[in-house]
Each structure stands twice: as C-alpha cells, then as structure tokens.
Motif scaffolding. Structure first.
Motif, PDB file in Angstrom:
ATOM      1  N   MET A   1       0.830  -1.198   0.000  1.00 52.14           N
ATOM      2  CA  MET A   1       0.000   0.000   0.000  1.00 52.14           C
ATOM      3  C   MET A   1       0.871   1.258   0.000  1.00 52.14           C
ATOM      4  O   MET A   1       0.572   2.216  -0.699  1.00 52.14           O
ATOM      5  CB  MET A   1      -0.917  -0.039   1.225  1.00 52.14           C
ATOM      6  N   ASN A   2       1.937   1.227   0.813  1.00 52.11           N
ATOM      7  CA  ASN A   2       2.830   2.373   0.895  1.00 52.11           C
ATOM      8  C   ASN A   2       3.479   2.665  -0.456  1.00 52.11           C
ATOM      9  O   ASN A   2       3.643   3.824  -0.839  1.00 52.11           O
ATOM     10  CB  ASN A   2       3.901   2.128   1.969  1.00 52.11           C
ATOM     11  N   ARG A   3       3.853   1.619  -1.169  1.00 49.94           N
ATOM     12  CA  ARG A   3       4.473   1.793  -2.483  1.00 49.94           C
ATOM     13  C   ARG A   3       3.486   2.435  -3.458  1.00 49.94           C
ATOM     14  O   ARG A   3       3.856   3.306  -4.238  1.00 49.94           O
ATOM     15  CB  ARG A   3       4.946   0.457  -3.023  1.00 49.94           C
ATOM     16  N   MET A   4       2.222   2.010  -3.408  1.00 49.44           N
ATOM     17  CA  MET A   4       1.225   2.577  -4.305  1.00 49.44           C
ATOM     18  C   MET A   4       1.020   4.066  -4.016  1.00 49.44           C
ATOM     19  O   MET A   4       0.952   4.885  -4.935  1.00 49.44           O
ATOM     20  CB  MET A   4      -0.109   1.830  -4.163  1.00 49.44           C
ATOM     21  N   ILE A   5       0.965   4.436  -2.757  1.00 50.09           N
ATOM     22  CA  ILE A   5       0.792   5.844  -2.394  1.00 50.09           C
ATOM     23  C   ILE A   5       2.005   6.653  -2.830  1.00 50.09           C
ATOM     24  O   ILE A   5       1.866   7.762  -3.362  1.00 50.09           O
ATOM     25  CB  ILE A   5       0.539   5.971  -0.875  1.00 50.09           C
ATOM     26  N   ALA A   6       3.205   6.106  -2.645  1.00 46.69           N
ATOM     27  CA  ALA A   6       4.420   6.803  -3.071  1.00 46.69           C
ATOM     28  C   ALA A   6       4.448   6.969  -4.587  1.00 46.69           C
ATOM     29  O   ALA A   6       4.856   8.022  -5.090  1.00 46.69           O
ATOM     30  CB  ALA A   6       5.655   6.049  -2.592  1.00 46.69           C
ATOM     31  N   ASP A   7       4.005   5.951  -5.324  1.00 40.54           N
ATOM     32  CA  ASP A   7       3.960   6.055  -6.786  1.00 40.54           C
ATOM     33  C   ASP A   7       2.947   7.106  -7.241  1.00 40.54           C
ATOM     34  O   ASP A   7       3.213   7.871  -8.176  1.00 40.54           O
ATOM     35  CB  ASP A   7       3.625   4.699  -7.418  1.00 40.54           C
ATOM     36  N   ILE A   8       1.798   7.145  -6.586  1.00 37.61           N
ATOM     37  CA  ILE A   8       0.791   8.158  -6.925  1.00 37.61           C
ATOM     38  C   ILE A   8       1.322   9.555  -6.623  1.00 37.61           C
ATOM     39  O   ILE A   8       1.187  10.483  -7.426  1.00 37.61           O
ATOM     40  CB  ILE A   8      -0.533   7.885  -6.174  1.00 37.61           C
ATOM     41  N   PHE A   9       1.946   9.707  -5.469  1.00 38.18           N
ATOM     42  CA  PHE A   9       2.508  11.002  -5.089  1.00 38.18           C
ATOM     43  C   PHE A   9       3.614  11.415  -6.049  1.00 38.18           C
ATOM     44  O   PHE A   9       3.715  12.586  -6.423  1.00 38.18           O
ATOM     45  CB  PHE A   9       3.022  10.939  -3.654  1.00 38.18           C
ATOM     46  N   ALA A  10       4.438  10.468  -6.483  1.00 36.64           N
ATOM     47  CA  ALA A  10       5.494  10.770  -7.457  1.00 36.64           C
ATOM     48  C   ALA A  10       4.891  11.218  -8.792  1.00 36.64           C
ATOM     49  O   ALA A  10       5.410  12.133  -9.442  1.00 36.64           O
ATOM     50  CB  ALA A  10       6.390   9.556  -7.657  1.00 36.64           C
ATOM     51  N   SER A  11       3.792  10.607  -9.186  1.00 39.02           N
ATOM     52  CA  SER A  11       3.117  11.013 -10.433  1.00 39.02           C
ATOM     53  C   SER A  11       2.546  12.420 -10.310  1.00 39.02           C
ATOM     54  O   SER A  11       2.633  13.214 -11.249  1.00 39.02           O
ATOM     55  CB  SER A  11       1.997  10.035 -10.774  1.00 39.02           C
ATOM     56  N   ILE A  74      12.707  12.912  -0.828  1.00 35.69           N
ATOM     57  CA  ILE A  74      12.075  11.979   0.117  1.00 35.69           C
ATOM     58  C   ILE A  74      11.441  10.808  -0.625  1.00 35.69           C
ATOM     59  O   ILE A  74      11.567   9.644  -0.207  1.00 35.69           O
ATOM     60  CB  ILE A  74      11.027  12.716   0.980  1.00 35.69           C
ATOM     61  N   ILE A  75      10.772  11.079  -1.733  1.00 35.51           N
ATOM     62  CA  ILE A  75      10.151  10.007  -2.518  1.00 35.51           C
ATOM     63  C   ILE A  75      11.217   9.063  -3.065  1.00 35.51           C
ATOM     64  O   ILE A  75      11.079   7.835  -3.001  1.00 35.51           O
ATOM     65  CB  ILE A  75       9.294  10.594  -3.660  1.00 35.51           C
ATOM     66  N   ALA A  76      12.298   9.626  -3.593  1.00 36.25           N
ATOM     67  CA  ALA A  76      13.379   8.792  -4.140  1.00 36.25           C
ATOM     68  C   ALA A  76      14.019   7.946  -3.045  1.00 36.25           C
ATOM     69  O   ALA A  76      14.344   6.769  -3.264  1.00 36.25           O
ATOM     70  CB  ALA A  76      14.419   9.667  -4.820  1.00 36.25           C
ATOM     71  N   MET A  77      14.208   8.522  -1.867  1.00 30.52           N
ATOM     72  CA  MET A  77      14.770   7.761  -0.745  1.00 30.52           C
ATOM     73  C   MET A  77      13.847   6.612  -0.369  1.00 30.52           C
ATOM     74  O   MET A  77      14.312   5.488  -0.116  1.00 30.52           O
ATOM     75  CB  MET A  77      14.996   8.676   0.462  1.00 30.52           C
ATOM     76  N   ASN A  78      12.541   6.863  -0.332  1.00 36.22           N
ATOM     77  CA  ASN A  78      11.572   5.822  -0.003  1.00 36.22           C
ATOM     78  C   ASN A  78      11.632   4.698  -1.025  1.00 36.22           C
ATOM     79  O   ASN A  78      11.655   3.516  -0.661  1.00 36.22           O
ATOM     80  CB  ASN A  78      10.170   6.420   0.076  1.00 36.22           C
ATOM     81  N   GLN A  79      11.665   5.045  -2.301  1.00 40.30           N
ATOM     82  CA  GLN A  79      11.704   4.019  -3.342  1.00 40.30           C
ATOM     83  C   GLN A  79      13.000   3.220  -3.276  1.00 40.30           C
ATOM     84  O   GLN A  79      12.991   1.998  -3.447  1.00 40.30           O
ATOM     85  CB  GLN A  79      11.526   4.664  -4.713  1.00 40.30           C
ATOM     86  N   ASN A  80      14.117   3.896  -3.014  1.00 48.02           N
ATOM     87  CA  ASN A  80      15.391   3.178  -2.902  1.00 48.02           C
ATOM     88  C   ASN A  80      15.424   2.269  -1.678  1.00 48.02           C
ATOM     89  O   ASN A  80      15.944   1.153  -1.745  1.00 48.02           O
ATOM     90  CB  ASN A  80      16.567   4.167  -2.858  1.00 48.02           C
ATOM     91  N   LEU A  81      14.869   2.734  -0.569  1.00 51.80           N
ATOM     92  CA  LEU A  81      14.821   1.888   0.624  1.00 51.80           C
ATOM     93  C   LEU A  81      13.953   0.655   0.404  1.00 51.80           C
ATOM     94  O   LEU A  81      14.310  -0.449   0.836  1.00 51.80           O
ATOM     95  CB  LEU A  81      14.316   2.687   1.820  1.00 51.80           C
TER      96      LEU A  81
END
Length: 97
Positions: A1-11, A74-81
């Motif tokens: 779920m967290n990944r989906m929210i991060a992807d939406i926020f990145a978009s 912050i988004i890039a750090m989350n995706q890399n983590l």
C-alpha cells in the motif's frame, strides 16, 4: 500500500513539475518579451509593479525548487529503501535454502 501511495505522489509531483514550469516559465518569458506592457493591468489587480513582479517570480522559482526538491528527494529515498529491503529479503531467502 505504501508503495502505491508513493507512486501516486510521485506522479502528482511529476505532473506538477510540468504545470509549474509552464506557468512560471511563461510568466518569465512574457515579462521579458516585447508585450510586457500588456501585463500592467493584470499586475495592478494584484497590487504589483512591473519591477516587483520579477522578484515575485524569482522567489516563486526558488521556493518551488526547495520544497518540491525536498519532496522529490524523500520520494526517491523511499523508493530506494523499498528496493534495498526487497533485495535483502531475497538474499535472506536464498541463504535459508
């Protein structure tokens, strides 16, 4: 779920990049074009002079870069983590076999 929210926020951030660059870039270009006097009635509605307008635009560029740059980092750090955690999980699964 967290990944989906991060992807939406990145978009949303990516779309916002396009909108802000077009708007602020267009305002900057229009200010320095030959039609700059046409902006005077619009600027007077906001209580800005032509001299103050360019400082407002420069300030908006700086604030945008700082805020959105921070959010993008912050988004890039989350995706890399998340990527690193999944790689460690795969390695631990292989070690257990």
């Amino acid at each position: 779920m967290n990944r989906m929210i991060a992807d939406i926020f990145a978009s949303i951030i990516s779309f916002m990049h396009v909108v802000v660059i077009v708007l602020l870039g267009g305002a900057t270009f229009y200010f320095f074009s030959e039609n700059t006097r046409k902006m005077d009635p619009l600027l007077s509605q906001f209580g800005l002079s032509r001299d103050a307008f360019i400082f407002v635009v420069i300030g908006l560029w700086i604030v945008y870069v700082l805020v959105v740059g921070f959010l993008s980092t912050i988004i890039a750090m989350n995706q890399n983590l998340e990527r690193l955690v999944s790689a460690v999980d795969r390695l631990s699964e292989k070690a257990d076999k």
